[in-house]
Design a protein around this motif. Structure first.
Motif, PDB file in Angstrom:
ATOM      1  N   SER A   1       0.458  -1.222  -0.675  1.00  0.00           N
ATOM      2  CA  SER A   1      -0.044   0.251   0.379  1.00  0.00           C
ATOM      3  C   SER A   1       1.033   1.322   0.515  1.00  0.00           C
ATOM      4  O   SER A   1       2.142   2.204   0.335  1.00  0.00           O
ATOM      5  N   SER A   2       0.180   2.311  -0.552  1.00  0.00           N
ATOM      6  CA  SER A   2       1.266   3.548  -0.420  1.00  0.00           C
ATOM      7  C   SER A   2       0.068   4.488   0.656  1.00  0.00           C
ATOM      8  O   SER A   2      -0.896   4.668   0.605  1.00  0.00           O
ATOM      9  N   ASP A   3       1.228   5.352   1.222  1.00  0.00           N
ATOM     10  CA  ASP A   3       1.148   6.219   2.036  1.00  0.00           C
ATOM     11  C   ASP A   3       0.529   7.760   1.211  1.00  0.00           C
ATOM     12  O   ASP A   3      -0.609   8.326   2.025  1.00  0.00           O
ATOM     13  N   ASP A   4       0.969   7.937  -0.531  1.00  0.00           N
ATOM     14  CA  ASP A   4       1.162   9.099  -0.643  1.00  0.00           C
ATOM     15  C   ASP A   4       0.634   9.555  -2.036  1.00  0.00           C
ATOM     16  O   ASP A   4      -0.287   9.452  -2.475  1.00  0.00           O
ATOM     17  N   SER A   5       1.394   8.347  -2.347  1.00  0.00           N
ATOM     18  CA  SER A   5       2.049   7.902  -4.031  1.00  0.00           C
ATOM     19  C   SER A   5       1.410   6.286  -4.472  1.00  0.00           C
ATOM     20  O   SER A   5       2.147   6.342  -3.968  1.00  0.00           O
ATOM     21  N   ASP A   6       0.101   6.354  -5.769  1.00  0.00           N
ATOM     22  CA  ASP A   6       0.336   4.762  -5.935  1.00  0.00           C
ATOM     23  C   ASP A   6       2.138   4.665  -6.987  1.00  0.00           C
ATOM     24  O   ASP A   6       1.946   3.356  -7.953  1.00  0.00           O
ATOM     25  N   SER A   7       2.986   5.499  -7.297  1.00  0.00           N
ATOM     26  CA  SER A   7       3.396   5.448  -8.601  1.00  0.00           C
ATOM     27  C   SER A   7       5.322   4.770  -7.667  1.00  0.00           C
ATOM     28  O   SER A   7       5.684   4.655  -8.223  1.00  0.00           O
ATOM     29  N   TYR A   8       5.560   4.138  -6.386  1.00  0.00           N
ATOM     30  CA  TYR A   8       6.182   3.695  -5.136  1.00  0.00           C
ATOM     31  C   TYR A   8       5.849   2.269  -5.580  1.00  0.00           C
ATOM     32  O   TYR A   8       4.421   2.244  -4.677  1.00  0.00           O
ATOM     33  N   THR A   9       7.266   1.575  -5.083  1.00  0.00           N
ATOM     34  CA  THR A   9       6.391  -0.129  -4.382  1.00  0.00           C
ATOM     35  C   THR A   9       7.744  -0.621  -3.656  1.00  0.00           C
ATOM     36  O   THR A   9       9.108   0.223  -4.225  1.00  0.00           O
ATOM     37  N   ILE A  10       7.561  -0.873  -2.457  1.00  0.00           N
ATOM     38  CA  ILE A  10       8.115  -1.114  -1.418  1.00  0.00           C
ATOM     39  C   ILE A  10       8.228  -2.242  -1.692  1.00  0.00           C
ATOM     40  O   ILE A  10       7.599  -3.554  -1.769  1.00  0.00           O
ATOM     41  N   ARG A  11      10.145  -3.399  -2.813  1.00  0.00           N
ATOM     42  CA  ARG A  11      10.506  -4.788  -2.263  1.00  0.00           C
ATOM     43  C   ARG A  11      11.562  -5.470  -1.430  1.00  0.00           C
ATOM     44  O   ARG A  11      12.254  -4.554  -1.052  1.00  0.00           O
TER      45      ARG A  11
ATOM     46  N   GLU B   1      25.323   8.557  -0.936  1.00  0.00           N
ATOM     47  CA  GLU B   1      26.291   9.832  -1.463  1.00  0.00           C
ATOM     48  C   GLU B   1      24.780  10.979  -1.736  1.00  0.00           C
ATOM     49  O   GLU B   1      24.455  11.629  -0.962  1.00  0.00           O
ATOM     50  N   ALA B   2      23.140  10.472  -1.937  1.00  0.00           N
ATOM     51  CA  ALA B   2      22.587  11.436  -2.380  1.00  0.00           C
ATOM     52  C   ALA B   2      21.790  12.015  -1.406  1.00  0.00           C
ATOM     53  O   ALA B   2      21.605  13.040  -0.818  1.00  0.00           O
ATOM     54  N   ALA B   3      21.783  11.170  -0.310  1.00  0.00           N
ATOM     55  CA  ALA B   3      20.923  11.471   0.824  1.00  0.00           C
ATOM     56  C   ALA B   3      22.011  11.831   2.043  1.00  0.00           C
ATOM     57  O   ALA B   3      21.445  12.383   3.627  1.00  0.00           O
ATOM     58  N   GLY B   4      23.306  12.545   1.600  1.00  0.00           N
ATOM     59  CA  GLY B   4      24.021  12.947   2.303  1.00  0.00           C
ATOM     60  C   GLY B   4      24.820  12.461   4.070  1.00  0.00           C
ATOM     61  O   GLY B   4      25.174  12.734   4.501  1.00  0.00           O
TER      62      GLY B   4
ATOM     63  N   GLU C   1      13.606   3.142 -11.135  1.00  0.00           N
ATOM     64  CA  GLU C   1      15.115   3.363 -10.083  1.00  0.00           C
ATOM     65  C   GLU C   1      14.310   3.125  -8.976  1.00  0.00           C
ATOM     66  O   GLU C   1      13.399   3.573  -8.217  1.00  0.00           O
ATOM     67  N   VAL C   2      15.631   2.675  -8.250  1.00  0.00           N
ATOM     68  CA  VAL C   2      15.264   2.440  -6.822  1.00  0.00           C
ATOM     69  C   VAL C   2      15.756   3.699  -6.235  1.00  0.00           C
ATOM     70  O   VAL C   2      16.797   4.385  -6.457  1.00  0.00           O
ATOM     71  N   VAL C   3      14.646   4.419  -5.439  1.00  0.00           N
ATOM     72  CA  VAL C   3      15.305   5.266  -4.914  1.00  0.00           C
ATOM     73  C   VAL C   3      15.606   5.694  -3.489  1.00  0.00           C
ATOM     74  O   VAL C   3      15.666   6.410  -3.065  1.00  0.00           O
ATOM     75  N   GLY C   4      15.481   4.747  -2.634  1.00  0.00           N
ATOM     76  CA  GLY C   4      15.252   4.385  -1.353  1.00  0.00           C
ATOM     77  C   GLY C   4      15.230   3.277  -0.963  1.00  0.00           C
ATOM     78  O   GLY C   4      14.982   2.502  -1.719  1.00  0.00           O
TER      79      GLY C   4
ATOM     80  N   GLU D   1      15.160  13.946  -4.119  1.00  0.00           N
ATOM     81  CA  GLU D   1      13.683  14.683  -5.260  1.00  0.00           C
ATOM     82  C   GLU D   1      12.429  13.221  -4.499  1.00  0.00           C
ATOM     83  O   GLU D   1      11.290  14.038  -5.450  1.00  0.00           O
ATOM     84  N   HIS D   2      12.238  12.259  -4.215  1.00  0.00           N
ATOM     85  CA  HIS D   2      11.843  11.456  -3.552  1.00  0.00           C
ATOM     86  C   HIS D   2      10.752  11.750  -2.453  1.00  0.00           C
ATOM     87  O   HIS D   2       9.682  10.606  -1.779  1.00  0.00           O
ATOM     88  N   GLN D   3      11.961  12.090  -1.590  1.00  0.00           N
ATOM     89  CA  GLN D   3      11.390  12.512  -0.392  1.00  0.00           C
ATOM     90  C   GLN D   3       9.782  12.481   0.211  1.00  0.00           C
ATOM     91  O   GLN D   3       9.741  13.677  -1.243  1.00  0.00           O
ATOM     92  N   GLY D   4       9.114  12.949   1.627  1.00  0.00           N
ATOM     93  CA  GLY D   4       7.916  14.555   1.176  1.00  0.00           C
ATOM     94  C   GLY D   4       6.623  13.183   0.691  1.00  0.00           C
ATOM     95  O   GLY D   4       5.882  13.683   0.814  1.00  0.00           O
ATOM     96  N   ARG D   5       7.391  11.391   0.477  1.00  0.00           N
ATOM     97  CA  ARG D   5       6.115  11.192  -0.381  1.00  0.00           C
ATOM     98  C   ARG D   5       5.960   9.971   0.721  1.00  0.00           C
ATOM     99  O   ARG D   5       4.854   8.904  -0.097  1.00  0.00           O
ATOM    100  N   GLY D   6       6.308   9.751   1.282  1.00  0.00           N
ATOM    101  CA  GLY D   6       5.096   8.496   2.587  1.00  0.00           C
ATOM    102  C   GLY D   6       7.033   7.311   2.891  1.00  0.00           C
ATOM    103  O   GLY D   6       6.534   6.064   3.340  1.00  0.00           O
TER     104      GLY D   6
END
Length: 148
Positions: free
Chosen positions: A9-19, A33-36, A65-68, A90-95
């Motif tokens: 299920s998605s908290d904010d958007s259906d355009s992401y999947t947790i695998r 690196e992207a996350a500092g 793309e793997v974003v998290g 750029e993908h933060q704030g979406r749960g």
């Protein structure tokens, strides 16, 4: 890895999947690196990732793309550590962090025996507290040593 099912299920958007999987070593390094976060050597990443107890990735469905990512490391019995939680800015704030953390918590609820110790190093105020984590001060203090 376990047979545990990540929550689709998605908290904010259906355009992401947790695998339920670990990122490739190069992706792991790029996400840190992207996350500092401090870098890790590719040798260390290649050695360490297969020793993870459990891991999840967040995938942006339109681009695949793997974003998290996030994972659990430890001895599988007495000590568990939540580690390497990262989401591309750029993908933060979406749960995504919340969804990944919920998957890690479900794994721990299923796999960790009574009285196991679960720890983490928090870089974000207020996030992990929502999952029941608290600071160790003043009873203890966290410490580290980075190998050069």
């Amino acid at each position: 890895m376990s047979d545990f099912d990540a929550d689709p299920s998605s908290d904010d958007s259906d355009s992401y999947t947790i695998r339920e999987e670990l990122p490739a070593p190069e992706t792991f390094a790029a996400l840190r690196e992207a996350a500092g976060m401090p870098p890790r050597s590719l040798e260390g990443i290649e050695r360490g990732l297969p020793n993870s107890l459990y891991g999840v990735i967040a995938v942006h469905d339109p681009t695949d793309e793997v974003v998290g990512m996030g994972r659990v490391v430890g001895d599988g019995g007495t000590v568990y550590q939540i580690s390497d939680m990262a989401v591309r800015p750029e993908h933060q704030g979406r749960g995504l962090g919340t969804r990944m953390m919920a998957s890690l918590e479900r794994y721990l609820d299923e796999a960790a025996p009574p009285r196991a110790y679960v720890n983490l190093v928090a870089d974000v105020d207020g996030f992990y507290e929502e999952f029941g984590y608290r600071t160790v001060r003043p009873e203890s203090k966290g410490m580290y040593r980075r190998m050069e």
